[in-house]
Design a protein around this motif. Structure first.
Motif, PDB file in Angstrom:
ATOM      1  N   LYS A   7      50.677  31.052 -15.295  1.00 27.25           N
ATOM      2  CA  LYS A   7      49.419  31.176 -16.040  1.00 27.25           C
ATOM      3  C   LYS A   7      49.630  32.081 -17.249  1.00 27.25           C
ATOM      4  O   LYS A   7      50.195  33.174 -17.118  1.00 27.25           O
ATOM      5  N   ASP A 155      42.849  33.083 -13.960  1.00 24.05           N
ATOM      6  CA  ASP A 155      43.678  33.615 -12.868  1.00 24.05           C
ATOM      7  C   ASP A 155      43.376  32.852 -11.574  1.00 24.05           C
ATOM      8  O   ASP A 155      44.273  32.502 -10.813  1.00 24.05           O
ATOM      9  N   LYS A 210      41.246  44.681 -14.822  1.00 22.52           N
ATOM     10  CA  LYS A 210      41.098  43.255 -15.127  1.00 22.52           C
ATOM     11  C   LYS A 210      42.422  42.514 -15.293  1.00 22.52           C
ATOM     12  O   LYS A 210      42.424  41.338 -15.638  1.00 22.52           O
TER      13      LYS A 210
HETATM   14 MG    MG Z   1      42.643  38.047 -17.641  1.00 19.14          MG
END
Ligand code: MG
Ligand code: ADP
Ligand code: ASP
Length: 425
Positions: A7, A155, A210
Motif C-alpha cells: 500500500k 490502510d 495515524k
Molecule cells: Mg495514512
C-alpha cells in the motif's frame, strides 16, 4: 514466492515523480517473483482539497455525493500508477474498490468492509498482471452505492485484500521509516520500533498515531496478517506489526514495557451543563448522541453541587462530528433537562501505551510527574489496561509529548528521525 500486498500512501505518490519512483519499486517486487497487488491512496493532499471544495459548495454535503467525490482522488492515482508500470514494460491493470470486490455496509463516509470478493484481482494476477486497487473505497451491499471507509482508510483496504487473497505480508509504504515511539514530526528523537504486537499498535492507532489506521490493525489481528510499515523513499527495514516477535539474528525481539506516546488534536470536548443528578440522565444524553451515529471517546461526570443537585457531564468526540452532536443534544434539551452546552475544540489528547504497564507499578505516577514538570494542566483522564490518556490544551501537546517521551527513556541517542515527505495534513 508468494503474493504480497503493497500500500502506498498519498505522500508516496504526491506527484508524477513520486508515481514513477513507486512504479519502479513495484516492478522490483514483481521481478523478484512475487504476485503483486498494490493499494494506492489519492495523490498528496488531494482528499483534503476535495473536502475543502465540497464545503465551499455546501456546508453539509450529502453522504452519498461526498463519497462519490472523494473516491475520485484514488481513481486518479490508480490509473496513473498503472500507466507508469506499463511504461516500464510490465503489465498492470487498475481497479476501483467496487471492481476489486470491496463490499461494505451503507454508512457513508465511514463504511465498514463486510466482505471481499477479489475474483477480478485473482484473474488479473493469473494473467500475469500487477493489480492496482484504489484504496479507501467500496460498494454498499444493499444499495450498490459507492462508499468510503473514513480518513486513512486505504490502510484497511490493503489489509482486507491481504486477508482475502491469503497474502504473505501486507506492506504499508509511507513517508517515515516505520512506526516510531512518537510522531517523528513532533519528537525528533523518536526511535524506530523493530517489532510491535497488534495490541499495542491498536492502542497507539486509536490514540492518534495515524501511521496506521486502527481499523486496519483490528482487521490484521483478526486474520493474523503481518504488517510491515516502511518508507517508500528508503530501502530500510521498517516496523513489523504481528502477533509473534520477529527474529533478529538468533534472538527474538522483546516486547518493550512502554511502546510509545501518541497524540491527537482531532477531537473536541462537549460539556453538558446543569444535568439533574438522577438515574437515566447519562443514558438519555448518550442515546441522543448514539442515535446520531456519533462515536464518543472519553466521558467524565463531575460530582453534583450539594445546593442544586445538578452536575456537569463532559465527553470528547471527533471535531468533525461536533456540529451534529450539538444539534442532536439541543433537539432533546427539554427531554434530557440540562441547562446549557459548552463546546471546546482547542483540546488535545496525549496517551502513553505499553503492555508492560500492567506489571510495572509507578508508570501512572511518572506520567503525571512528567506532565506536571512540563507545566501542563490535565483536564480529563482515562485509562485502559495498557494505556493512560489525558486531555490538555491543544497548545500544550507538543511540549507534553516530548516531556513524556524523555521521562520514559524513549529518546534515541543516535540520528534524528527522518520525515521524507508529506505535509502532515
Ligand atoms: Mg495514512
Ligand atoms: P500516508 O500518506 O502514507 O498514509 P500518513 O500521513 O497517513 O501517511 O501517516 C504517516 C504519518 O504518520 C507520518 O508522517 C507521521 O507524521 C505520522 N505519525 C504519527 N504517529 C507516528 C508514529 N508513532 N510513528 C510514525 N509516524 C507517525
Ligand atoms: N485518501 C484518503 C485520505 O486522505 C484515504 C487514505 O489516504 O488512506 O484519507
Amino acid at each position: 514466492m508468494g503474493l504480497v500486498v503493497q500500500k502506498y500512501g498519498g505522500s508516496s505518490v504526491a506527484d508524477a515523480e513520486g508515481i514513477k519512483r513507486v512504479a519502479k519499486r513495484i516492478v522490483e517486487a514483481k521481478k523478484n517473483g512475487h504476485q503483486v497487488v498494490v493499494v494506492v491512496s489519492a495523490m498528496g493532499d488531494t482528499t483534503d482539497e476535495l473536502i475543502d471544495l465540497a464545503e465551499q459548495v455546501s456546508p453539509m454535503p450529502a453522504g452519498r455525493e461526498f463519497d462519490m467525490l472523494l473516491t475520485a482522488g484514488e481513481r486518479i492515482s490508480m490509473a496513473l500508477l498503472a500507466m507508469a508500470i506499463k511504461n516500464l514494460g510490465h503489465e498492470a491493470q487498475s481497479f476501483t474498490g467496487s471492481q476489486a470486490g470491496v463490499i461494505t455496509d451503507s454508512v457513508h463516509n465511514k463504511a465498514r468492509i463486510i466482505d471481499v470478493t477479489p475474483g477480478r484481482i485473482r484473474t488479473a494476477l493469473d494473467e500475469g498482471n500487477i493489480a492496482i486497487v484504489a484504496g479507501f473505497q467500496g460498494v454498499s451491499a444493499d444499495k450498490k452505492d459507492i462508499t468510503t471507509l473514513g480518513r486513512g482508510g486505504s490502510d484497511t483496504t490493503a489489509v482486507a485484500l491481504a486477508a482475502a487473497l491469503d497474502a504473505e505480508v501486507c506492506e504499508i509504504y509511507t513517508d517515515v521509516d516505520g512506526v516510531f515511539t512518537a510522531d517523528p514530526r513532533v519528537v525528533k528523537k523518536a526511535r524506530k520500533i523493530d517489532w510491535i504486537a497488534f495490541e499495542d499498535m491498536l492502542e497507539l492507532a486509536s490514540s492518534g498515531s495515524k501511521v496506521l489506521l486502527h481499523r486496519c490493525v483490528e482487521y490484521a489481528r483478526r486474520y493474523n496478517i503481518p504488517i510491515h510499515v516502511r518508507s517508500s523513499f528508503s530501502g530500510l527495514q521498517g516496523t513489523w506489526v504481528s502477533s509473534e516477535p520477529i527474529e533478529q539474528g538468533d534472538k527474538k525481539v522483546e516486547q518493550a514495557i512502554i511502546s510509545g506516546v501518541a497524540h491527537d488534536t482531532s477531537e473536541a470536548k462537549i460539556t453538558v451543563v446543569g444535568v439533574p443528578d438522577k438515574p437515566g440522565e447519562a443514558a438519555s444524553i448518550f442515546r441522543a448522541i448514539a442515535n446520531a451515529e456519533i462515536n464518543i471517546d472519553m466521558v467524565v461526570q463531575n460530582v453534583s453541587a450539594v445546593t442544586t443537585g445538578l452536575t456537569d457531564i463532559s465527553f470528547t468526540l471527533p471535531k468533525t462530528e461536533g456540529r451534529k452532536a450539538i444539534d442532536a443534544l439541543e433537539k432533546n434539551k427539554t427531554a434530557i433537562g440540562f441547562e446549557s452546552l459548552r463546546y471546546d475544540d482547542q483540546i488535545g489528547k496525549i496517551s502513553l501505551v505499553g503492555a508492560g504497564m500492567k506489571t510495572n507499578p509507578g508508570v501512572t505516577a511518572s506520567f503525571f510527574e512528567a506532565l506536571s514538570d512540563a507545566g501542563v494542566n490535565i483536564e480529563l483522564i482515562s485509562t485502559s489496561e495498557i494505556r493512560i490518556s489525558v486531555v490538555t490544551r491543544a497548545d500544550d501537546v507538543p511540549e507534553a509529548v516530548r516531556a513524556v517521551h524523555t521521562a520514559f527513556g524513549l529518546d534515541s541517542d543516535s540520528a534524528e528521525a527522518v520525515v521524507y515527505g508529506g505535509t502532515g495534513r
